[in-house]
Structure formats: structure tokens, C-alpha cells
Scaffold this active site. Structure first.
Site, PDB file in Angstrom:
ATOM      1  N   SER A 184       0.859  -1.179   0.000  1.00 47.86           N
ATOM      2  CA  SER A 184       0.000   0.000   0.000  1.00 47.86           C
ATOM      3  C   SER A 184       0.893   1.226   0.000  1.00 47.86           C
ATOM      4  O   SER A 184       2.083   1.131   0.334  1.00 47.86           O
ATOM      5  CB  SER A 184      -0.855  -0.021   1.271  1.00 47.86           C
ATOM      6  OG  SER A 184      -1.507   1.205   1.467  1.00 47.86           O
ATOM      7  N   TYR A 192      -1.809  -1.133  10.781  1.00 51.95           N
ATOM      8  CA  TYR A 192      -1.917  -1.210   9.320  1.00 51.95           C
ATOM      9  C   TYR A 192      -0.629  -0.784   8.598  1.00 51.95           C
ATOM     10  O   TYR A 192      -0.099  -1.531   7.779  1.00 51.95           O
ATOM     11  CB  TYR A 192      -3.103  -0.376   8.829  1.00 51.95           C
ATOM     12  CG  TYR A 192      -3.431  -0.638   7.381  1.00 51.95           C
ATOM     13  CD1 TYR A 192      -4.052  -1.818   6.988  1.00 51.95           C
ATOM     14  CD2 TYR A 192      -3.094   0.274   6.384  1.00 51.95           C
ATOM     15  CE1 TYR A 192      -4.335  -2.077   5.658  1.00 51.95           C
ATOM     16  CE2 TYR A 192      -3.378   0.029   5.057  1.00 51.95           C
ATOM     17  CZ  TYR A 192      -3.998  -1.152   4.698  1.00 51.95           C
ATOM     18  OH  TYR A 192      -4.269  -1.403   3.381  1.00 51.95           O
TER      19      TYR A 192
END
Ligand SMILES: *[C@@H]1O[C@H](CO)[C@@H](O)[C@H](O)[C@H]1NC(C)=O
Ligand SMILES: *[C@@H]1O[C@H](CO)[C@@H](O)[C@H](O)[C@H]1NC(C)=O
Length: 324
Positions: free
Chosen positions: A169, A181
Site C-alpha cells: 500500500s 496497518y
């Protein structure tokens, strides 16, 4: 006129190089229909779309879902060639069963593609609102899960001199939010880089996908907000006071605003990168997917920390303590 000629020559050369690069980039591997691809996290989002897309292109898709419903919905939306299986990437035994299933499907050909797509984002929020298990919940799926699945499937991938495609990401390049995350995505980047070098001489290629903001379960603000309410409500009163009574509301508002402005609903921008990583003769090492990734986040990731801090803190509201 010499200068003019030099300019024309340089332009022609640049055009020829661009055309050459474009042609090289469009070359495909052969026999998609002989190639098996396993995709994790096919219940929704990128994985679900990629499974259908590769199925239409003729790949032999094995779609791993977490839930029965995810698997049966996908099976009914795809060709009979697409196989589904249940996989929980945090459970080594579940991965082992998946290896047995895939091994029987692919036979001597081996596994051409493994797309490590399964992931979760919640809990997201300021580090101070978290407890250790809030971090490990996310790391277990997004990082340890990816490593476990990859290690267990490596023998089948080696047999096919295949490809690993890992969904990282832009959060693996910039820590835009607190919680597990970003850590997990930085980890996926590092794991993929070392894996690529380790497996290079065995003909295994590793692609890293770096999506910007897209509308998937990972960016669903209602789910993120519900969980953040849990984090906020359990904070001791003095910690809440240090942020101020309106902070939670302002934080959610800012989060809604940035997600609303940034999230693209065109998931094919990401699945097209994944497809290129699996089908191109010369796949890329990194794919930035989405205009925000290409023009904003990835360039920002190359700038000094103080510049990053300046931009990123603009997105977060300022705490207003009532005690000072
Ligand atoms: C996945 O496996 C983990 C570890 O075995 C377990 O705690 C979790 O409940 C499982 N998740 C689902 C959705 O089955
Ligand atoms: C944020 O968005 C969610 C989902 O659209 C909505 O339910 C919520 O009321 C919004 N919150 C704020 C503070 O804007």
C-alpha cells in the site's frame, strides 16, 4: 542549425525509446489457460474483482475466501473453471489444507501465481488509543499471514518458476495513520524486497502493488468509526481530557473528509496492475495504483521527514486540552 538538429535527434530517440518500452511492457506470457493463480481475500474488494477478471482472461483461478458466503457468491458470478476454497491466513493448518487442495489442482505444472491480497485495516487511530492486541490483530493477517502463505506455497511456485504478487500500500511507504496497518504494509514491502532477491535465481518474480485510497472494506469509514468509538470510550478520562471533548468528533469528520475526497471507486486500476504483474513477460517490481498514489503519496514518500510531517499533520485535527 546544429543545435536544431541535435534537438530533433534527441526527440526522435526519446520517442523511439518510449515506443520500445511500451512494446516491451505489453508483451505477455503464453498459455494463460495452463496457468493457475491463487488469490487470497476474494470475499470482496480487489481480490473479488481480480478473480473474476483473470477468470474472464482465461487463467485457471483458485480463489481463497474467508467466508462460505464469499466463496459461493463468487462461484456463482464466475465460470465453472474458477475454483474456490476457504482460507484463514492466520491459521497455519488452514493454509496447509489449501496447499493440499492447490497441489492436487495444479499437478506437475506447479502454481504460476500467488496473489497475497487478504488484509484488514481496523483498528486505525492514534497510537495512544491502542493496546498491544490492536496492533497484533492487524499484523497477524497482513504480515504474518502473508509470510506464512508464501512460505507454504513456495515449493509449488518454484516448480512453475512463478510469480508472487503482494498487496502492500502507499501506507507501506508513508505512515499516514496509527495502529498496525502501516506497520504491516511496511513489513510487506520489506518481505517482498528480500524475497525477490532470494528467489531471483530460481526464476520466481515478486511484484509489489501499492494502491492509494480505494473504496473497499479496508477504507469503510463507518466500520473504522464504529471501532474507533470502542478505542475512545475505553480511554481513561484524563487521556480523553488531554485531547478535548470535541476531538473524537473532529477526528471522525477529518477522516470522513479525507477518505471521501481521496477514495476512488475504480478498483480496476489496482486489479489491472495485478494482472500485469501476473501476465506480462517483463513485470514491474512496484506498481503504484491510483492518481493519489502516483502523484501525491509516492512522491511525498521520497521527501525529507519534516516535509512529510508538515503535510500529514494537516490531515489530523489539533487536540485542545481543557486542562491547560
Ligand atoms: C482464523 O484463525 C484464527 C487462528 O486460528 C482464529 O482465531 C480466528 O477466529 C479464525 N477466523 C475465522 C474468521 O475463522
Ligand atoms: C462519517 O461518515 C459516516 C459514514 O458515511 C457517517 O455515518 C458519520 O455520521 C460521519 N461522521 C461525521 C462526524 O461526519
Amino acid at each position: 542549425t546544429v543545435f536544431f538538429c541535435a534537438c530533433i535527434c534527441a526527440l526522435l530517440l526519446a520517442a523511439a525509446l518510449a515506443i520500445g518500452w511500451y512494446i516491451r511492457d505489453s508483451l505477455k506470457v503464453d498459455d494463460f489457460n495452463q496457468k493457475h493463480v491463487l488469490i487470497t481475500g476474494c470475499d470482496s474488494g480487489f481480490g473479488n474483482l481480480l478473480a473474476k477478471q483473470l477468470d474472464r482472461r482465461g487463467f485457471a483461478v483458485i480463489a481463497a475466501c474467508l467466508t462460505e458466503k464469499g466463496a459461493s457468491d463468487l462461484a456463482s458470478a464466475a465460470s465453472p473453471r474458477l475454483k474456490t476454497l476457504l482460507l484463514n491466513v492466520t491459521d497455519s493448518e488452514s493454509i496447509k489444507r489449501a496447499v493440499e487442495f492447490v497441489s492436487a489442482e495444479v499437478g506437475e505444472r506447479g502454481l504460476w501465481g500467488l496473489v497475497n491480497n487478504a488484509g484488514r485495516s481496523i483498528p486505525i487511530g492514534p497510537a495512544e488509543w491502542m493496546q498491544l492486541e490492536d496492533f497484533t490483530k492487524v499484523l497477524d493477517v497482513n504480515l504474518i499471514g502473508v509470510i506464512d502463505v508464501t512460505l507454504q506455497f513456495l515449493p509449488l511456485l518454484k516448480k512453475a518458476r512463478g510469480r508472487v504478487v503482494n498487496v502492500a500500500s502507499i501506507f507501506g511507504r508513508l505512515s499516514l495513520v496509527g495502529g498496525g496497518y502501516c506497520l504491516s504494509k511496511w513489513g510487506v514491502e520489506a518481505f517482498s524486497d528480500s524475497l525477490r532477491r532470494d528467489m531471483y535465481h530460481f526464476g520466481i518474480k515478486v511484484g509489489i502493488i501499492e494502491p492509494g485510497f480505494f473504496k473497499t472494506a479496508v477504507t469503510r469509514v463507518d466500520l473504522i468509526e464504529d471501532d474507533q468509538r470502542r478505542l475512545w470510550d475505553r480511554l481513561p478520562q484524563d487521556v480523553k481530557d488531554s485531547y478535548g471533548a470535541n476531538y473524537f468528533h473532529n477526528y471522525i469528520k477529518a477522516q470522513n473528509f479525507s477518505m471521501g475526497v481521496l477514495c476512488s471507486s475504480d478498483l480496476s486500476k489496482v486489479t489491472n496492475c495485478m494482472q500485469h504483474a501476473l501476465s506480462a513477460r517483463y513485470p514491474h517490481t512496484r506498481y503504484a495504483a491510483g492518481w493519489d498514489a502516483k502523484l501525491l503519496w509516492i512522491p511525498l514518500s521520497y521527501l525529507p521527514s519534516f516535509v512529510q510531517d508538515f503535510f500529514i499533520t494537516l490531515l489530523i485535527p489539533v487536540p485542545k486540552s481543557e486542562k491547560i
